[in-house]
Design a protein around this motif. Structure first.
Motif, PDB file in Angstrom:
ATOM      1  N   GLY A  60      -1.413  -3.957  -2.516  1.00  0.00           N
ATOM      2  CA  GLY A  60      -0.312  -2.684  -3.245  1.00  0.00           C
ATOM      3  C   GLY A  60      -2.039  -1.504  -3.483  1.00  0.00           C
ATOM      4  O   GLY A  60      -3.100  -2.170  -2.992  1.00  0.00           O
ATOM      5  N   SER A  61      -1.350  -0.047  -4.468  1.00  0.00           N
ATOM      6  CA  SER A  61      -1.922   0.730  -3.881  1.00  0.00           C
ATOM      7  C   SER A  61      -3.649   0.329  -5.707  1.00  0.00           C
ATOM      8  O   SER A  61      -4.347   0.480  -5.447  1.00  0.00           O
ATOM      9  N   ASN A  62      -2.853  -0.702  -6.084  1.00  0.00           N
ATOM     10  CA  ASN A  62      -3.548  -1.445  -7.311  1.00  0.00           C
ATOM     11  C   ASN A  62      -4.718  -2.036  -6.857  1.00  0.00           C
ATOM     12  O   ASN A  62      -6.537  -2.009  -7.426  1.00  0.00           O
TER      13      ASN A  62
ATOM     14  N   ASN B  83       1.888  10.939 -13.589  1.00  0.00           N
ATOM     15  CA  ASN B  83       1.991   9.885 -14.648  1.00  0.00           C
ATOM     16  C   ASN B  83       2.524   8.342 -14.712  1.00  0.00           C
ATOM     17  O   ASN B  83       3.153   8.969 -15.439  1.00  0.00           O
ATOM     18  N   ASN B  84       1.771   8.067 -15.216  1.00  0.00           N
ATOM     19  CA  ASN B  84       2.865   6.572 -15.861  1.00  0.00           C
ATOM     20  C   ASN B  84       2.525   6.276 -16.887  1.00  0.00           C
ATOM     21  O   ASN B  84       1.094   6.010 -16.823  1.00  0.00           O
ATOM     22  N   PRO B  85       2.356   5.831 -17.434  1.00  0.00           N
ATOM     23  CA  PRO B  85       3.921   6.255 -18.115  1.00  0.00           C
ATOM     24  C   PRO B  85       4.854   7.232 -18.625  1.00  0.00           C
ATOM     25  O   PRO B  85       5.659   7.070 -18.458  1.00  0.00           O
TER      26      PRO B  85
ATOM     27  N   ILE C  74      -7.560   9.921  -6.537  1.00  0.00           N
ATOM     28  CA  ILE C  74      -6.513  10.841  -7.795  1.00  0.00           C
ATOM     29  C   ILE C  74      -4.725   9.828  -7.052  1.00  0.00           C
ATOM     30  O   ILE C  74      -5.403   9.759  -5.855  1.00  0.00           O
ATOM     31  N   ASP C  75      -4.411   9.272  -7.908  1.00  0.00           N
ATOM     32  CA  ASP C  75      -4.293   8.300  -8.004  1.00  0.00           C
ATOM     33  C   ASP C  75      -2.543   9.157  -7.582  1.00  0.00           C
ATOM     34  O   ASP C  75      -1.708   9.699  -8.545  1.00  0.00           O
ATOM     35  N   LEU C  76      -1.650   8.882  -6.770  1.00  0.00           N
ATOM     36  CA  LEU C  76      -0.400   9.408  -6.001  1.00  0.00           C
ATOM     37  C   LEU C  76       0.720   8.893  -6.121  1.00  0.00           C
ATOM     38  O   LEU C  76       1.705   8.489  -4.963  1.00  0.00           O
ATOM     39  N   ALA C  77       0.859   7.245  -6.581  1.00  0.00           N
ATOM     40  CA  ALA C  77       1.582   6.257  -6.915  1.00  0.00           C
ATOM     41  C   ALA C  77       3.267   6.659  -6.668  1.00  0.00           C
ATOM     42  O   ALA C  77       3.791   6.516  -5.743  1.00  0.00           O
ATOM     43  N   TYR C  78       3.589   7.754  -7.775  1.00  0.00           N
ATOM     44  CA  TYR C  78       4.670   8.161  -7.022  1.00  0.00           C
ATOM     45  C   TYR C  78       5.193   9.688  -6.639  1.00  0.00           C
ATOM     46  O   TYR C  78       5.713  10.623  -7.113  1.00  0.00           O
ATOM     47  N   TYR C  79       3.637  10.026  -5.757  1.00  0.00           N
ATOM     48  CA  TYR C  79       3.778  11.839  -4.957  1.00  0.00           C
ATOM     49  C   TYR C  79       4.779  12.217  -4.692  1.00  0.00           C
ATOM     50  O   TYR C  79       5.535  13.268  -4.311  1.00  0.00           O
TER      51      TYR C  79
ATOM     52  N   LYS D  15      -1.894   5.843  -2.542  1.00  0.00           N
ATOM     53  CA  LYS D  15      -0.830   5.962  -2.361  1.00  0.00           C
ATOM     54  C   LYS D  15      -0.234   4.996  -1.902  1.00  0.00           C
ATOM     55  O   LYS D  15      -0.955   3.703  -2.244  1.00  0.00           O
ATOM     56  N   SER D  16       0.828   4.613  -3.190  1.00  0.00           N
ATOM     57  CA  SER D  16       2.013   2.915  -3.012  1.00  0.00           C
ATOM     58  C   SER D  16       3.019   3.326  -1.888  1.00  0.00           C
ATOM     59  O   SER D  16       3.762   3.979  -1.606  1.00  0.00           O
ATOM     60  N   PHE D  17       3.259   1.884  -1.582  1.00  0.00           N
ATOM     61  CA  PHE D  17       4.369   1.582  -1.308  1.00  0.00           C
ATOM     62  C   PHE D  17       5.699   1.203  -2.119  1.00  0.00           C
ATOM     63  O   PHE D  17       6.436   0.546  -1.839  1.00  0.00           O
ATOM     64  N   SER D  18       5.237   0.927  -2.836  1.00  0.00           N
ATOM     65  CA  SER D  18       6.224  -0.190  -4.165  1.00  0.00           C
ATOM     66  C   SER D  18       6.659   0.942  -5.085  1.00  0.00           C
ATOM     67  O   SER D  18       7.749   0.276  -5.142  1.00  0.00           O
ATOM     68  N   LYS D  19       6.823   2.208  -4.052  1.00  0.00           N
ATOM     69  CA  LYS D  19       8.137   3.296  -5.347  1.00  0.00           C
ATOM     70  C   LYS D  19       8.678   3.474  -4.762  1.00  0.00           C
ATOM     71  O   LYS D  19       9.623   2.490  -4.327  1.00  0.00           O
TER      72      LYS D  19
ATOM     73  N   LEU E 156       6.560  -6.521  -1.687  1.00  0.00           N
ATOM     74  CA  LEU E 156       5.412  -6.816  -0.552  1.00  0.00           C
ATOM     75  C   LEU E 156       4.305  -6.563  -0.477  1.00  0.00           C
ATOM     76  O   LEU E 156       3.358  -7.370  -0.393  1.00  0.00           O
ATOM     77  N   ARG E 157       3.705  -6.060  -1.711  1.00  0.00           N
ATOM     78  CA  ARG E 157       2.869  -5.787  -1.847  1.00  0.00           C
ATOM     79  C   ARG E 157       1.963  -5.253  -1.170  1.00  0.00           C
ATOM     80  O   ARG E 157       0.992  -5.260  -0.367  1.00  0.00           O
ATOM     81  N   VAL E 158       1.964  -3.506  -0.861  1.00  0.00           N
ATOM     82  CA  VAL E 158       0.952  -3.278   0.246  1.00  0.00           C
ATOM     83  C   VAL E 158       1.103  -1.265  -0.379  1.00  0.00           C
ATOM     84  O   VAL E 158       1.907  -0.544  -1.373  1.00  0.00           O
TER      85      VAL E 158
HETATM   86  C1  LIG Z   1       0.442   5.213 -11.474  1.00  0.00           C
HETATM   87  C2  LIG Z   1       0.535   4.089 -10.797  1.00  0.00           C
HETATM   88  N1  LIG Z   1      -0.781   4.002  -9.787  1.00  0.00           N
HETATM   89  C3  LIG Z   1      -1.000   2.514  -9.243  1.00  0.00           C
HETATM   90  C4  LIG Z   1       0.429   1.662  -9.722  1.00  0.00           C
HETATM   91  C5  LIG Z   1      -0.374   0.643  -8.938  1.00  0.00           C
HETATM   92  O1  LIG Z   1       1.305   0.275  -7.915  1.00  0.00           O
HETATM   93  P1  LIG Z   1       1.586  -0.504  -6.363  1.00  0.00           P
HETATM   94  O2  LIG Z   1      -0.181  -1.578  -6.503  1.00  0.00           O
HETATM   95  O3  LIG Z   1       2.240  -1.522  -6.689  1.00  0.00           O
HETATM   96  O4  LIG Z   1       0.989  -0.264  -5.425  1.00  0.00           O
HETATM   97  C6  LIG Z   1       1.346   1.667  -9.804  1.00  0.00           C
HETATM   98  C7  LIG Z   1       2.534   0.620 -10.674  1.00  0.00           C
HETATM   99  O5  LIG Z   1       3.184   0.836 -11.787  1.00  0.00           O
HETATM  100  C8  LIG Z   1       1.654   3.130 -11.244  1.00  0.00           C
HETATM  101  O6  LIG Z   1       2.618   3.318 -11.962  1.00  0.00           O
END
Ligand SMILES: Cc1ncc(COP(=O)(O)O)c(C=O)c1O
Length: 362
Positions: free
Chosen positions: A92-94, A164-166, A191-196, A221-225, A232-234
Motif C-alpha cells: 500500500g502507499s501507506n 487530500n482525503n477527506p 506529495i501523496d497522489l493516492a487519488y491522482y 501513488k496507490s493501487f487501492s483506489k 491486496l495492499r500495493v
Molecule cells: C490520501 C491517502 N494517501 C494514502 C492512502 C493509503 O492508501 P493505500 O495504503 O491503500 O495505498 C490513503 C488511503 O485511504 C489516502 O486516502
C-alpha cells in the motif's frame, strides 16, 4: 502493567486508526439484508477483468515474492516514464509513507502537514515521537504559504495530500512548484497522489516535471483506489535514485506479495478500464452534487472519488442513522470536521440509495 511507563513517547496519545465498518458487521448488527458501503474510497466498479484473470491464473503461493518487484517496477517505469531506480514498491502507499518517516523522522526532528489532512502523516510522526505542525487550512485545503512559516532547522518532512482525503481539495501544479522553490532542498516533500487518476482539474500537478526539477520530492501513488486492489495492499513511491536507494534499506524484503504484483501489472495494462472508472467517477460525482444541491446541502467540491458533506449537525449521529438504514459512510470528527460525513462515490444505484436514506435522516 509496569511496562506501560516505557512505551515510546507519542504512542500513548495515538487513537487507533478507525477503518470503515465492514459490510458483514453492519448486516449482522442491524439485521439488514441490503448494505451499501461507501466508507473507504474504494473503486465501486471493482478491479479490471484482467486483474481477475491474473489472480485466477496465479499458482505459486509456496514461493516467496520477487523481493525487488522487477516486473511491476518495469511496468510502472513504462507508465511513469522513469527509471526503475526511481521507484520503490510498498505494501500500500501507506507503507511508503511509513518508510520515508522511518528514514527521516525521530524525536529530534519535526514534520509539517495540514489540518484536515490524511491522518497517517500524524500517526507516522507520533509513533516516532516526532514533533509536528498541523497547519491551519484555507477553505478546507492546504495553505502552503502558511506551511513555510512553520519550517525550521528541525524540519525533515513536509506532507502534502493532493487531492487530500477527506476534504477532496487539491493544489495546482503552479502552487506546488512555487512552494517547492521556497523549500530548502534538505527537506523531503512527500506529495501523496493516492487519488491522482480521479482528478479532472486542468491545472493539476505534472508529477514527472516536479520529480525532474526537485530531488527532495517523493511522490506516492496507490493501487487501492482507481485500480481497485485495496485488499491486496500495493502502492509505490517515486523519487530521486539516492532517496529511493536509502528508503529501500528500510523496506522489508518481501513487502509486496506476488498476487499483488501480478494484479498491479494487469491493472496498469488495462488503460480502457481505468478510463471507464474515471468517467464513471466524474459522472457520479456530478450526479451526487446535483442531488445534494437540490437538497440544499453543502459539500466540499472534490477531485477524488469521495465527497465531504456538511450535514449541519453531528456527522457521527447521521452516520449512525445511515448505518441502521444499511448505508455505511464515514464520520470524520477525527479530522476535526464533526459536522461532516465523507461518502465514497459508488455506482448509480448505490448513490441513489444513499441519497434516499440521507433524505430520511436529515
Ligand atoms: C490520501 C491517502 N494517501 C494514502 C492512502 C493509503 O492508501 P493505500 O495504503 O491503500 O495505498 C490513503 C488511503 O485511504 C489516502 O486516502
Amino acid at each position: 502493567m509496569e511496562f506501560l511507563k516505557y512505551i515510546n513517547p507519542g504512542i500513548d496519545s495515538i487513537k487507533p486508526y478507525e477503518p470503515g465498518k465492514s459490510t458483514d458487521d453492519v448486516m449482522e448488527k442491524y439485521n439488514l439484508n441490503k448494505i451499501v458501503k461507501l466508507a473507504s474510497n474504494e473503486n465501486s466498479l471493482g478491479p479490471s477483468p484482467k486483474v481477475k484473470s491474473a489472480i485466477n491464473e496465479f499458482k505459486d503461493v509456496h514461493l516467496y515474492p520477487d523481493g525487488d518487484g522487477k516486473q511491476l517496477k518495469s511496468k510502472i517505469s513504462e507508465v511513469e516514464l522513469l527509471s526503475d531506480k526511481n521507484i520503490i514498491l510498498g505494501n500500500g502507499s501507506n507503507e511508503i509513507l511509513e518508510i520515508v518517516s522511518q528514514t527521516f523522522l525521530s524525536e529530534r526532528s519535526e514534520c509539517i502537514f495540514s489540518k484536515h489532512a490524511f491522518v497517517v502523516y500524524k500517526l507516522a510522526a507520533k509513533v516516532r515521537g516526532c514533533n509536528f505542525h498541523e497547519v491551519e487550512a484555507k477553505s478546507w485545503g492546504h495553505d502552503l504559504n502558511k506551511f513555510i512559516e512553520h519550517i525550521n532547522e528541525k524540519t525533515r518532512i513536509i506532507f502534502i495530500a493532493n487531492p487530500n482525503n477527506p476534504t477532496g481539495t487539491y493544489l495546482t501544479h503552479y502552487e506546488i512548484d512555487k512552494f517547492l522553490q521556497k523549500v530548502s532542498s534538505d527537506i523531503i516533500v512527500v506529495i501523496d497522489l493516492a487519488y491522482y487518476e480521479y482528478v479532472t482539474a486542468d491545472d493539476y500537478i505534472n508529477a514527472l516535471e516536479i520529480l525532474n526539477n526537485y530531488k527532495n520530492v517523493l511522490i506516492t501513488k496507490s493501487f487501492s483506489k482507481i485500480h481497485g486492489l485495496s485488499a491486496l495492499r500495493v502502492g509505490y513511491g517515486m523519487g530521486n535514485k539516492k532517496l529511493i536507494e536509502i528508503m529501500n534499506r528500510v523496506r522489508q524484503p518481501f513487502n509486496v506479495n506476488s498476487i499483488a504484483q501480478k494484479a498491479a501489472i494487469a491493472s496498469l495494462d488495462d488503460t480502457n478500464y481505468l478510463q471507464k472508472s474515471i468517467k464513471h467517477n466524474t459522472n457520479e460525482r456530478e450526479f451526487l452534487y446535483k442531488c445534494l444541491k437540490e437538497m440544499s446541502i453543502n459539500f466540499i467540491p472534490s477531485q477524488g472519488n469521495f465527497i465531504c458533506i456538511d450535514v449541519n449537525q453531528s456527522g457521527r449521529k447521521v452516520f449512525e442513522l445511515l448505518l441502521k438504514k444499511g448505508v455505511i459512510v464515514r464520520p470524520i470528527e477525527l479530522y476535526e470536521m464533526p459536522n461532516f460525513i465523507r461518502v465514497t462515490i459508488g455506482q448509480r444505484l448505490e448513490n441513489e440509495f444513499f441519497i434516499q436514506k440521507l433524505k430520511e435522516c436529515l
